[in-house]
Design an enzyme around this catalytic site. Sequence first.
Site, PDB file in Angstrom:
ATOM      1  N   LYS A  49      -4.334  -5.061 -11.357  1.00 15.80           N
ATOM      2  CA  LYS A  49      -2.874  -5.124 -11.317  1.00 15.80           C
ATOM      3  C   LYS A  49      -2.348  -5.938 -12.491  1.00 15.80           C
ATOM      4  O   LYS A  49      -3.052  -6.792 -13.015  1.00 15.80           O
ATOM      5  CB  LYS A  49      -2.435  -5.837 -10.029  1.00 15.80           C
ATOM      6  CG  LYS A  49      -2.612  -5.037  -8.756  1.00 15.80           C
ATOM      7  CD  LYS A  49      -2.127  -5.846  -7.555  1.00 15.80           C
ATOM      8  CE  LYS A  49      -2.317  -5.079  -6.262  1.00 15.80           C
ATOM      9  NZ  LYS A  49      -1.459  -3.886  -6.161  1.00 15.80           N
ATOM     10  N   ARG A  65      -6.605   1.435   2.360  1.00 19.26           N
ATOM     11  CA  ARG A  65      -7.008   2.616   3.125  1.00 19.26           C
ATOM     12  C   ARG A  65      -8.530   2.721   3.230  1.00 19.26           C
ATOM     13  O   ARG A  65      -9.059   3.270   4.183  1.00 19.26           O
ATOM     14  CB  ARG A  65      -6.382   3.868   2.491  1.00 19.26           C
ATOM     15  CG  ARG A  65      -6.812   4.120   1.083  1.00 19.26           C
ATOM     16  CD  ARG A  65      -5.887   5.082   0.346  1.00 19.26           C
ATOM     17  NE  ARG A  65      -4.656   4.441  -0.125  1.00 19.26           N
ATOM     18  CZ  ARG A  65      -3.699   5.062  -0.805  1.00 19.26           C
ATOM     19  NH1 ARG A  65      -3.795   6.353  -1.084  1.00 19.26           N
ATOM     20  NH2 ARG A  65      -2.616   4.412  -1.190  1.00 19.26           N
TER      21      ARG A  65
END
Length: 501
Positions: free
Chosen positions: A266, A340
């Site tokens: 990120k 996920r």
Amino acid sequence: MDFELKSLSPTQAAPWAVDALLVLVPDAVPKKTEAGALPQLVAEAVQRGDLESGAGKQLLCYRPAGFKAARVLLVRVGDGSAASVRKAVAAGVSALKQPGVKKLGLLLSLFDADSHAVRSAVQACADATYVYTATKPSAKARSLQQVVVGVAQAPAVRDGFDAGRALVTGVEFAKEWANRPANHATPSMLAEAARKLGRQPRMKTEVLGPKHVEALGMGSFMAVAKGSAEPLRFIVMHYSGGAKDAAPVVLVGKGITFDTGGISIKPAAEMDEMKFDMGGAASVLGTFAALAELQPAINVVGLIPSCENMPDGMAVKPGDVVTSMSGQTIEILNTDAEGRLILCDALTYAARFKPHSVIDIATLTGACVIALGGVRSGLFSTRDDLAQALQQAGEAALDPCWRMPLDDEYAEGLKSNFADMGNVAGRAGGAITAAKFLQKFTAELPWAHLDIAGTAWKGGAAKGSTGRPVPLLLQYLLDQVASGKAGGATPRAKTRKAAKA
Ligand code: BES
Ligand code: MN
Ligand code: ZN
């Protein structure tokens, strides 16, 4: 903070020995008031126009004649709904945050305060005075120690009061863990906190480490943890308040204690906020803390896959293919879509409990923040009844969510040439494609997913955890008890027999 509930009429309020008296005044004040210092004070303040209408409007009186309390704060509560009570109490308690105010009298008997209003008042008191101190010992601790809630008839609202108190415990537990920086909230530390909760009545906690998780075949979860020096933990909690054979509600919380993005790293700006990426896990822990206190007749299982998402020589790489516990293979196209990957294995594990319902809670996608902002959590479910129950719980608990679609067309982008699925689709509809990924692991389960990326914490000057969606989750569980649907008074076997008869 200590809460107490007591029957107290407006006339009895003046001699009340508290440091401050917070009086909620409804829109409709009876014109002809009863005798007594408080009814007189309120009537005069309203008549003279010194207390405007509109929830949150206030008038502070210092040492008014006839009162034992030095500070008497009149606050308008509008229609007296739970939402306006929250607003009024938040405003009032914030105004009374002074070192001298240790014992607060909160008078709700000027209007018809129901259980929801009382719960909301208790919650708002705690919210307005919460102070994070774990890594900031210099912070001024909460000075308010004791809150006595005065209502017309205490027994009539006892339920709401008890729920409010348990909710405060749960929300503060969640806030505390979510607020901790990642070096003070590692997967092992979360597991330790869960273990501690497990020592309370009807509670049990099991903690699985890397070896056990490998033996279970959780290849997707393990792939995320690979880049970190902190060992993963899979936390399994049980609250057994219901009948032995009653199907449990399973809560699954995303427990990424820090999300750097991994190799798909990120950008630096605001990356610190990724310490909140275990907000789902914190909400599960908080809900269990509330259950331990309230002891409702229901069975609940809490599952928390927890690890860090780090870049490293050992880290999983874009393009790597892993095998999930379900047997389905996943091409990890973006290591930043890690939530996920840990949730899918936990969802597969959830099936063994033959659950009444499975709800996962996750700070899953930035796309959900774009879609719904910080007001409503994203709700996804394959079952209309479950979606409706969660939606209603959110409204009642003032912790709202909004249902999002799950059309199969949204799963198109998850197709992969090298595995059963990729872990990301395009940018479009990112919150929904993430949910579609999870759906592939829920088979026939009554499943719902809450994306709390926008609601679990606040950024900016008020940076900090909100404790959401503990209120929604606790409300949902209590609603199940009340309707006898899950783990409550009617165990599954009995229900079946009754249906046959
Ligand atoms: N934890 C983040 C989601 C997130 C981002 C929550 C910002 C709150 C604020 C999650 O693991 C993530 O990185 N998701 C990616 C998914 C993308 C790579 C498909 C995202 O949302 O950018
Ligand atoms: Mn991520
Ligand atoms: Zn994440």
